[in-house]
Design an enzyme around this catalytic site. Structure first.
Site, mmCIF file in Angstrom:
data_model
loop_
_atom_site.group_PDB
_atom_site.id
_atom_site.type_symbol
_atom_site.label_atom_id
_atom_site.label_comp_id
_atom_site.label_asym_id
_atom_site.label_seq_id
_atom_site.Cartn_x
_atom_site.Cartn_y
_atom_site.Cartn_z
ATOM 1 N N ASP A 125 0.801 -1.143 -0.092
ATOM 2 C CA ASP A 125 0.008 0.087 -0.039
ATOM 3 C C ASP A 125 0.929 1.276 0.127
ATOM 4 O OD1 ASP A 125 -3.121 -0.927 1.223
ATOM 5 O OD2 ASP A 125 -1.303 -2.315 1.534
ATOM 6 N N GLU B 273 -4.440 1.912 -3.757
ATOM 7 C CA GLU B 273 -5.685 2.568 -3.033
ATOM 8 C C GLU B 273 -5.459 3.576 -1.865
ATOM 9 O OE1 GLU B 273 -8.105 -0.163 -0.751
ATOM 10 O OE2 GLU B 273 -6.465 -0.055 0.835
ATOM 11 N N ASN B 274 -4.353 3.960 -1.369
ATOM 12 C CA ASN B 274 -4.308 4.655 -0.388
ATOM 13 C C ASN B 274 -3.357 5.859 -1.065
ATOM 14 O OD1 ASN B 274 -3.991 1.885 1.722
ATOM 15 N ND2 ASN B 274 -5.838 3.578 1.821
ATOM 16 N N ASN C 178 -10.455 -2.006 -1.228
ATOM 17 C CA ASN C 178 -11.736 -1.309 -0.756
ATOM 18 C C ASN C 178 -11.748 0.000 -1.157
ATOM 19 O OD1 ASN C 178 -9.624 -1.921 1.213
ATOM 20 N ND2 ASN C 178 -11.009 -0.817 2.517
ATOM 21 N N HIS C 179 -10.362 1.011 -0.999
ATOM 22 C CA HIS C 179 -10.560 2.291 -1.283
ATOM 23 C C HIS C 179 -10.245 2.520 -2.666
ATOM 24 C CE1 HIS C 179 -10.636 3.593 3.097
ATOM 25 N NE2 HIS C 179 -9.692 2.661 3.228
ATOM 26 N N HIS D 220 -5.641 -8.536 -1.146
ATOM 27 C CA HIS D 220 -6.012 -7.354 -0.322
ATOM 28 C C HIS D 220 -6.995 -7.811 0.805
ATOM 29 C CE1 HIS D 220 -5.681 -3.080 0.234
ATOM 30 N NE2 HIS D 220 -6.824 -2.951 0.579
ATOM 31 N N HIS E 146 -2.971 -4.165 2.583
ATOM 32 C CA HIS E 146 -4.206 -3.863 3.385
ATOM 33 C C HIS E 146 -4.083 -3.513 4.773
ATOM 34 C CE1 HIS E 146 -8.326 -2.859 4.532
ATOM 35 N NE2 HIS E 146 -8.304 -3.672 5.244
ATOM 36 N N HIS F 199 -1.207 -2.656 6.143
ATOM 37 C CA HIS F 199 -0.092 -1.411 6.279
ATOM 38 C C HIS F 199 1.172 -2.100 7.128
ATOM 39 C CE1 HIS F 199 -2.814 1.995 4.662
ATOM 40 N NE2 HIS F 199 -2.876 0.687 4.159
HETATM 41 FE FE FE2 Z 1 -7.448 -1.706 1.799
#
Ligand code: FE2
Length: 268
Positions: free
Chosen positions: A8, A39-40, A67-68, A148, A173, A175
């Protein structure tokens, strides 16, 4: 072939570390292909077009989501225009795609999302079995998966289910990088690569809101700090001609201290 995977990427500090180190790592280790999870990447939530360009310019070849993925609205056209994936187990009709084949490397990259604490998606295990069989049927030898997911048990179970049929699976996910990098049955695995971004707070985000949330149960918006101690974390997998993983290493870089291989995979 050698594949580099960054987990991530969290906000500007993460993008900065990639720009600073990735071109030299790619060159020195002669990496053929680089994947990172986006995603982040844009202030902790989703991905903008500007930041996508920045990351592709820094030598990333393809990016995976989670998910993001949907946090920035502009992602919808980008999923069609750029080499960006979203988890394959979203229901049919959801924009984007969950895998990509890179013909010249006989490589397929798959993005799957877990069940535990995640949005309601289709069964990741059934989706994984289905796509891996399709790809193997097409003669793809190198198969890499970004799983993820929140739960370590889900990631281990997914890997053990697939290990004889894929080249490597790495988790994202949570981190926080795990130290279980291994090669088992010819496939590479790590439960979580760990974030690339700020390392001196709570999973790359300022600690005030998470602490308040844990103390009171009240919600708040997570924020990426402007200044922090940063880290880059990456796994390099090497696959042979049959798509079996023969070597894997974890790479870390702290701030401006340079990058290094911190450990090699245990071969089971
Ligand atoms: Fe995530």
């Amino acid at each position: 072939m050698k594949l580099g995977f960054i987990g991530d990427v969290v906000g500007k500090p993460g993008r900065k570390m990639i720009k600073r180190y990735l071109p030299q790592i790619k060159k020195e280790l002669e990496l053929d292909f680089i994947v990172a999870n986006y995603e982040n990447a844009s202030h902790g939530f989703g991905l903008t077009a500007k930041n996508a360009k920045e990351l592709f310019d820094a030598r990333i070849d393809l990016m995976t989501g989670g998910n993001h993925t949907w946090d920035k609205k502009e992602i919808i056209p980008l999923l069609e225009e750029l080499p960006l994936l979203r988890p394959i187990n979203y229901p049919e009709g959801v924009p984007g795609r969950g895998f990509k084949i890179i013909d010249e490397l006989n490589l397929a990259v798959i993005n799957i999302m877990g069940y535990f604490t995640m949005p309601m998606v289709e069964n990741p295990f059934i989706a994984a079995n289905k796509i891996v069989e399709v790809l193997r049927g097409e003669g793809i030898k190198n198969i890499f998966i970004d799983f993820h997911a929140e739960a370590t048990s889900e990631k281990r179970a997914m890997f053990l289910m697939l290990k004889d049929r894929i080249s490597a699976l790495a988790g994202t996910h949570t981190h926080i990088g795990t130290d279980d990098l291994c090669i088992d049955g010819g496939a590479g695995y790590v439960t979580d690569v760990g974030l690339t971004g700020c390392r001196d707070n709570v999973i790359g985000m300022k600690e005030d809101v998470p602490i308040k949330r844990f103390l009171t149960g009240l919600p708040g918006h997570f924020d990426v700090p402007d200044k922090c101690k940063a880290i880059l974390q990456m796994i390099v997998f090497e696959f042979d001609r049959e798509g079996r993983c023969v070597d894997a290493s974890k790479i870390k870089a702290y701030d401006d201290e340079g990058w290094q291989i911190v450990h090699k995979a245990r071969v089971e």
